[in-house]
Design an enzyme around this catalytic site. Sequence first.
Site, PDB file in Angstrom:
ATOM      1  N   HIS A 132       0.863  -1.171   0.000  1.00 66.21           N
ATOM      2  CA  HIS A 132       0.000   0.000   0.000  1.00 66.21           C
ATOM      3  C   HIS A 132       0.905   1.228   0.000  1.00 66.21           C
ATOM      4  O   HIS A 132       2.035   1.191   0.475  1.00 66.21           O
ATOM      5  CB  HIS A 132      -0.865  -0.044   1.272  1.00 66.21           C
ATOM      6  CG  HIS A 132      -1.922   1.004   1.365  1.00 66.21           C
ATOM      7  ND1 HIS A 132      -1.659   2.310   1.697  1.00 66.21           N
ATOM      8  CD2 HIS A 132      -3.273   0.925   1.202  1.00 66.21           C
ATOM      9  CE1 HIS A 132      -2.778   2.999   1.733  1.00 66.21           C
ATOM     10  NE2 HIS A 132      -3.777   2.188   1.425  1.00 66.21           N
ATOM     11  N   ASP A 203       3.733  -4.094   7.842  1.00 66.45           N
ATOM     12  CA  ASP A 203       2.472  -3.358   7.805  1.00 66.45           C
ATOM     13  C   ASP A 203       1.338  -4.342   8.040  1.00 66.45           C
ATOM     14  O   ASP A 203       1.015  -5.152   7.173  1.00 66.45           O
ATOM     15  CB  ASP A 203       2.326  -2.662   6.450  1.00 66.45           C
ATOM     16  CG  ASP A 203       0.987  -1.939   6.299  1.00 66.45           C
ATOM     17  OD1 ASP A 203       0.187  -1.939   7.246  1.00 66.45           O
ATOM     18  OD2 ASP A 203       0.743  -1.374   5.205  1.00 66.45           O
ATOM     19  N   GLN A 206      -3.941  -4.693   6.938  1.00 66.40           N
ATOM     20  CA  GLN A 206      -4.914  -5.656   6.424  1.00 66.40           C
ATOM     21  C   GLN A 206      -4.908  -6.956   7.201  1.00 66.40           C
ATOM     22  O   GLN A 206      -5.949  -7.575   7.415  1.00 66.40           O
ATOM     23  CB  GLN A 206      -4.622  -5.958   4.949  1.00 66.40           C
ATOM     24  CG  GLN A 206      -5.010  -4.856   3.996  1.00 66.40           C
ATOM     25  CD  GLN A 206      -6.499  -4.566   4.004  1.00 66.40           C
ATOM     26  OE1 GLN A 206      -7.332  -5.458   4.112  1.00 66.40           O
ATOM     27  NE2 GLN A 206      -6.826  -3.294   3.885  1.00 66.40           N
ATOM     28  N   LYS A 229      -9.648  -0.866  10.862  1.00 58.77           N
ATOM     29  CA  LYS A 229      -9.801  -2.099  10.099  1.00 58.77           C
ATOM     30  C   LYS A 229     -10.031  -3.302  11.018  1.00 58.77           C
ATOM     31  O   LYS A 229     -10.353  -4.388  10.546  1.00 58.77           O
ATOM     32  CB  LYS A 229      -8.576  -2.330   9.211  1.00 58.77           C
ATOM     33  CG  LYS A 229      -8.396  -1.260   8.131  1.00 58.77           C
ATOM     34  CD  LYS A 229      -7.194  -1.550   7.273  1.00 58.77           C
ATOM     35  CE  LYS A 229      -6.848  -0.387   6.350  1.00 58.77           C
ATOM     36  NZ  LYS A 229      -7.843  -0.170   5.285  1.00 58.77           N
ATOM     37  N   CYS A 365      -4.857   2.274  -3.759  1.00 58.51           N
ATOM     38  CA  CYS A 365      -3.674   2.844  -3.085  1.00 58.51           C
ATOM     39  C   CYS A 365      -2.454   1.949  -3.246  1.00 58.51           C
ATOM     40  O   CYS A 365      -1.650   1.800  -2.321  1.00 58.51           O
ATOM     41  CB  CYS A 365      -3.956   3.090  -1.607  1.00 58.51           C
ATOM     42  SG  CYS A 365      -5.203   4.350  -1.291  1.00 58.51           S
TER      43      CYS A 365
END
Length: 407
Positions: A132, A203, A206, A229, A365
Amino acid sequence: MVTGMGLPDLNLPNKHFLPELFRENYPALNHESVYLDSAATALKPQAMIDATLAYYAQNTATTKRSLYQDALQVTATIDKARQNVADLIGANSSAEIIWTRGATESINLITQSYARLLLQPNDEIIVSELEHHSNLLPWLIVAKQTGAKVVKWSSDVNELSSLMSAKTKIVAITQMSNVTGFCPDLATISNIVHQYDAVLVVDGAQGVVHHAINVNLLDIDFYAFSTHKLYGPTGLGVLYGKKALLEQMSVWHGGGKMLKSASFDDFIQEDLPYKFEAGTPNIAGIVGFNAVLEWLKSWDNKQAENYTKQLACYAKSQLNQFADIQFYSVDDSPIITFNINNIHHNDIAILLSEQNIAIRTGELCAQPLMNKLGCHGAVRVSLMPYNNQQDMDKFILELKSAIEILV
């Protein structure tokens, strides 16, 4: 429980996940719309809404500033939330958990407070093509600031070994792609990275909601995610860092409560984690997120994820009826990304929106990954355990109608 139409009944004894009961906790679902954009942001359970409302309606005290009971209670709740996050991701200490405004700010904090001081000209930062923009642009910025170089990596583990060298200082990788749903082998990646004494940044924006993570066992140096999220509020994020790394990092923001003393000559910064938390935090957000984390303890997250994948598998089997469909997402994922040949993805989104179906389209993104996939945008359907088969059936029905109009 959702059964039939190709979906198996979980039917497990003493289970702590029942799809209908889980869905009932989301008031946004009490109407005719179908929400299939959870990879962008998850819907909010009643527990979070109630806790946030109670804070604003009954107790708007700030934290770590006052000694009256409401203020002390707020501080205790924030401390509890920090410990709940540490427990969730397997951190050694709650002092390794920093509150930020989101995963984006968490990664920027790493680049500006850690990497900017570490990197020298010609040092290398390896960043995967899956990322992303939030896990790419901060590295491009700090590379320009320091003279370091960003090295593109396909995310293939074998390729990583060939890219690593004495110049490699940092490797940045997603836990789960927001485009394809692919989950890299973090254990193997971590082992390779640390053979070269480099630092691993993951990261988790998600992945955190779909996959259990233990940053200690995986030897992850930095881990970031956004709470929105994970059924939590917007405007709140988490940065985990190994204590030794956080202690050597410089402060990035200055302000109240991140210092022990100050004068016009200098200041003495607070200890971890407070030295990175200048100013009044998003108190209502932390209170609401703590309620989410407490509430999630009553559900079997593994069963919930299995159920979600079953829904996605069912949906993908139905999508296969469309002859001109091209998939970009991996199998066994709650994310389904695709295009219909000769139909623009945005046209599909507009027609589905008219039927109260929310999906995401565009470059997601992740422009470099889209370029690699050979497209300038796609349709993304992303599922959570609060979705059900009726959502899938309505989506498929209306997609079919949309295609008939657009061809």
